[in-house]
Write an enzyme that holds these catalytic residues in place. Structure first.
Site, PDB file in Angstrom:
ATOM      1  N   LYS A 279       1.096  -1.320  -0.301  1.00 55.40           N
ATOM      2  CA  LYS A 279      -0.078  -0.344   0.056  1.00 55.40           C
ATOM      3  C   LYS A 279       1.077   1.330   0.483  1.00 55.40           C
ATOM      4  O   LYS A 279       0.510   2.855  -0.806  1.00 55.40           O
ATOM      5  CB  LYS A 279      -1.101   0.053   1.382  1.00 55.40           C
TER       6      LYS A 279
ATOM      7  N   LYS B 218      -0.768   2.289   9.353  1.00 56.51           N
ATOM      8  CA  LYS B 218      -1.756   1.591   8.820  1.00 56.51           C
ATOM      9  C   LYS B 218      -0.467   0.220   8.241  1.00 56.51           C
ATOM     10  O   LYS B 218       1.217   0.312   7.852  1.00 56.51           O
ATOM     11  CB  LYS B 218      -2.449   1.633   7.534  1.00 56.51           C
TER      12      LYS B 218
ATOM     13  N   PHE C  73      -5.716  10.454   9.945  1.00 61.43           N
ATOM     14  CA  PHE C  73      -7.484   9.332   9.983  1.00 61.43           C
ATOM     15  C   PHE C  73      -8.214  10.470   9.987  1.00 61.43           C
ATOM     16  O   PHE C  73      -8.046  11.866  10.562  1.00 61.43           O
ATOM     17  CB  PHE C  73      -7.097   9.484  11.982  1.00 61.43           C
TER      18      PHE C  73
ATOM     19  N   ARG D  19      -8.712  -5.963  -9.341  1.00 58.95           N
ATOM     20  CA  ARG D  19      -9.390  -7.255  -9.355  1.00 58.95           C
ATOM     21  C   ARG D  19     -10.642  -6.950 -10.554  1.00 58.95           C
ATOM     22  O   ARG D  19     -10.801  -5.207 -10.307  1.00 58.95           O
ATOM     23  CB  ARG D  19     -10.024  -7.962  -8.877  1.00 58.95           C
TER      24      ARG D  19
ATOM     25  N   ARG E 106     -26.177  -6.676  -1.540  1.00 60.10           N
ATOM     26  CA  ARG E 106     -25.467  -7.129  -0.873  1.00 60.10           C
ATOM     27  C   ARG E 106     -26.302  -8.220  -0.432  1.00 60.10           C
ATOM     28  O   ARG E 106     -26.347  -8.342   0.634  1.00 60.10           O
ATOM     29  CB  ARG E 106     -23.672  -7.531  -0.932  1.00 60.10           C
TER      30      ARG E 106
HETATM   31  C1  MV4 Z   1      -8.974   5.556   6.642  1.00 64.31           C
HETATM   32  C2  MV4 Z   1      -9.954   5.869   6.959  1.00 64.31           C
HETATM   33  C3  MV4 Z   1     -10.015   7.723   7.481  1.00 64.31           C
HETATM   34  N1  MV4 Z   1      -8.823   8.161   7.395  1.00 64.31           N
HETATM   35  N2  MV4 Z   1      -7.488   5.685   6.245  1.00 64.31           N
HETATM   36  C4  MV4 Z   1     -10.675   0.982   5.909  1.00 64.31           C
HETATM   37  C5  MV4 Z   1     -11.049  -0.323   4.531  1.00 64.31           C
HETATM   38  C6  MV4 Z   1      -9.392   0.230   4.490  1.00 64.31           C
HETATM   39  N3  MV4 Z   1      -9.658   0.775   2.704  1.00 64.31           N
HETATM   40  C7  MV4 Z   1      -8.966   1.874   4.161  1.00 64.31           C
HETATM   41  N4  MV4 Z   1     -10.210   2.010   5.975  1.00 64.31           N
HETATM   42  C8  MV4 Z   1     -10.076   3.440   6.085  1.00 64.31           C
HETATM   43  N5  MV4 Z   1      -8.987   3.991   6.081  1.00 64.31           N
HETATM   44  C9  MV4 Z   1      -7.772   7.184   6.695  1.00 64.31           C
HETATM   45  N6  MV4 Z   1      -6.821   7.798   6.523  1.00 64.31           N
HETATM   46  C10 MV4 Z   1     -11.128   4.974   7.752  1.00 64.31           C
HETATM   47  C11 MV4 Z   1     -10.708   3.664   7.058  1.00 64.31           C
HETATM   48  C12 MV4 Z   1     -11.822   3.050   7.385  1.00 64.31           C
HETATM   49  C13 MV4 Z   1     -13.589   2.853   6.350  1.00 64.31           C
HETATM   50  C14 MV4 Z   1     -12.783   3.481   4.864  1.00 64.31           C
HETATM   51  C15 MV4 Z   1     -14.177   2.765   4.081  1.00 64.31           C
HETATM   52  C16 MV4 Z   1     -14.850   1.876   4.289  1.00 64.31           C
HETATM   53  C17 MV4 Z   1     -15.353   1.750   5.156  1.00 64.31           C
HETATM   54  C18 MV4 Z   1     -14.489   2.211   6.585  1.00 64.31           C
HETATM   55  C19 MV4 Z   1     -14.579   1.969   7.936  1.00 64.31           C
HETATM   56  C20 MV4 Z   1     -13.569   2.216   8.940  1.00 64.31           C
HETATM   57  C21 MV4 Z   1     -12.526   2.796   8.350  1.00 64.31           C
END
Ligand code: MV4
Length: 454
Positions: A120, A163, A207, A296, A342
């Site tokens: 990532k 992350k 965040f 994908r 879904r």
């Molecule tokens: C984040 C975020 C807030 N800020 N990154 C969760 C799944 C992964 N693909 C990345 N995710 C998140 N990254 C930053 N910088 C919040 C999430 C996240 C989230 C993102 C998409 C859909 C649902 C989510 C649920 C919780 C947290």
């Protein structure tokens, strides 16, 4: 090589997506070979395929994830191409490389691209270099010194999120609200990542507190031509599992969307990207921030098919076989609006899977209604795999029309013998926040908490 025919596709998946790929193969006049586990012997994909080969017992690790068995099936069937679907081996760079080395076509991007996107941090670096806007935070290896780490986090501004570079899709992340917790969060996430992904690298981002999850679908051929095919809003999730998706993402300025879409297509050209791909963004206060790229076909590709009027799986196969995309960006339109529910076999309260035999099955229909499913009356929902039993997809000329179609279709659909999340979908389709459009990624979990309290 001689026995390998580019007129035969091996489908290395199960469920609705195996059927979906099979239909695309039929439309293209290609022979299909389906691999299956012992549990899926009686599946619709096995029944409809030109050839079916059992690759192992029910457990996915012993069958759908068994690379040697899948590669052997490709060899004995004389398939010239392998379609991995979603999940299972679809984003496994090692598998894609083994397919390439066997002289077969992997229906997806080059294994090297999958490897970059699987890291990532590397993915973010590639996107930033291509001019795609990213979440604030460095896209290089973090320093070791505590002071330097604290300075970095201060510069980003709390709260920050740690992350894992090898994570993604919600695995391996930790939110830090206060400088006092930074170093511990980094070391715990690093240890977890080392164990779970074999890669201890972690990175820091700002965040975002209330973003939406918006995706851009792309399609690129092997000749440097790349298109973006519109947006999807996938904000309605529970524990990182998408529940209901729509296209286009409502309430986003068309000019801004075109600008971001064009950046994604340009990034594909720069990377020499091939095939279908999805750029995932968090969108907050009108700004797009790239987080991850999926290499994908996705579960929710259907809502883009409905609005773009394109068969994405057919195009994915055609470009993988080397065909040129003659379609121009100016030919790509977004017509109307589409939703996808879904439908899962799960307990409505606990969300625990609800395997068992489907005894009653009644599907909705009418204009603008599409069902993608491998299930039906008498079908046994296996405890071994994902609990999704169907996708209900609707299309309408406007969001309002699609929404009414969704409400009617959900009321028509009846499943008995197992528990499902149909009631949740019926509630969502009439929920004021959802009906208004543009809810954030925390909306569904908040709604479920309120529902549980009342
Ligand atoms: C984040 C975020 C807030 N800020 N990154 C969760 C799944 C992964 N693909 C990345 N995710 C998140 N990254 C930053 N910088 C919040 C999430 C996240 C989230 C993102 C998409 C859909 C649902 C989510 C649920 C919780 C947290």
């Amino acid at each position: 090589m001689s026995a390998r025919a580019l007129d035969t596709v091996l489908i290395a998946n199960r469920g609705e997506i195996a059927l979906r790929i099979l239909r695309a193969c039929r439309m293209l006049g290609l022979r299909s070979v389906v691999v299956h586990s012992e549990a899926d012997r009686d599946s619709a994909a096995v029944r409809h395929a030109d050839q079916a080969l059992c690759v192992g017992p029910a457990a996915a690790t012993a069958s759908y994830l068994n690379q040697a068995a899948v590669l052997f099936a490709a060899e004995v069937s004389g398939a010239g191409a392998v379609h991995p679907g979603y999940g299972f081996l679809s984003e496994n760079a090692e598998f894609a490389e083994r397919v390439e080395r066997a002289g077969l076509v992997f229906i997806g991007p080059r294994s090297e691209t999958i490897r970059v996107m699987g890291d990532k941090v590397a993915a973010k670096r590639a996107m930033r270099e291509a001019g795609v806007p990213c979440v604030p935070g460095p896209d290089e290896t973090l320093p070791d010194e505590p002071e330097a780490l604290h300075e970095l986090a201060e510069a980003i501004g709390y709260p920050v999120i740690v992350k894992a570079a090898g994570g993604g899709g919600g695995r391996g992340m930790r939110i830090v609200y206060d400088a006092a917790d930074l170093l511990e969060a980094l070391s715990i996430t690093r240890e977890e990542a080392r164990r779970a992904f074999g890669n201890p690298e972690v990175y820091l981002e700002k965040f975002l507190l209330h973003p939406r999850h918006i995706e851009i679908q792309v399609l690129a051929d092997h000749h440097g031509h790349a298109l973006w095919l519109g947006s999807r809003d996938c904000s309605l999730q529970r524990r990182h599992q998408k529940v209901l998706e729509e296209a286009p993402a409502p309430g986003i300025d068309a000019g801004l969307l075109a600008h971001i879409g064009e950046r994604c297509a340009q990034a594909c050209r720069m990377m020499g990207y091939r095939g279908l791909g999805t750029f995932e963004f968090l969108v907050e206060d009108g700004a797009f921030y790239f987080i991850e790229m999926n290499t994908r076909v996705q579960v929710e590709h259907c809502v883009t098919e409905m609005t773009a009027g394109l068969d994405l799986v057919q195009w994915q196969i055609r470009v993988a076989l080397g065909e040129r995309l003659h379609l121009l960006q100016s030919d790509v339109a977004c017509r109307g609006h589409s939703f996808e529910c879904r439908i899962n076999a799960e307990n409505p309260q606990s969300f625990a899977p609800s395997p068992g035999r489907i005894t009653g099955w009644s599907l909705p229909g009418g204009p603008g209604v599409r069902i993608d499913t491998h299930a039906g009356a008498g079908f046994d929902v296996s405890p071994y795999y994902d609990s999704m039993i169907a996708k209900l997809i609707v299309h309408g000329g406007t969001r309002a029309e699609a929404l009414v179609r969704l409400q009617i279709a959900l009321d028509e659909m009846q499943v008995s013998g197992i528990e499902t999340n149909l009631a949740l979908h019926r509630k969502l389709a009439r929920d004021a926040g959802f009906v208004a459009g543009g809810v954030d990624i925390h909306y569904l979990e908040r709604l479920l908490q309120q529902g549980a309290a009342t």
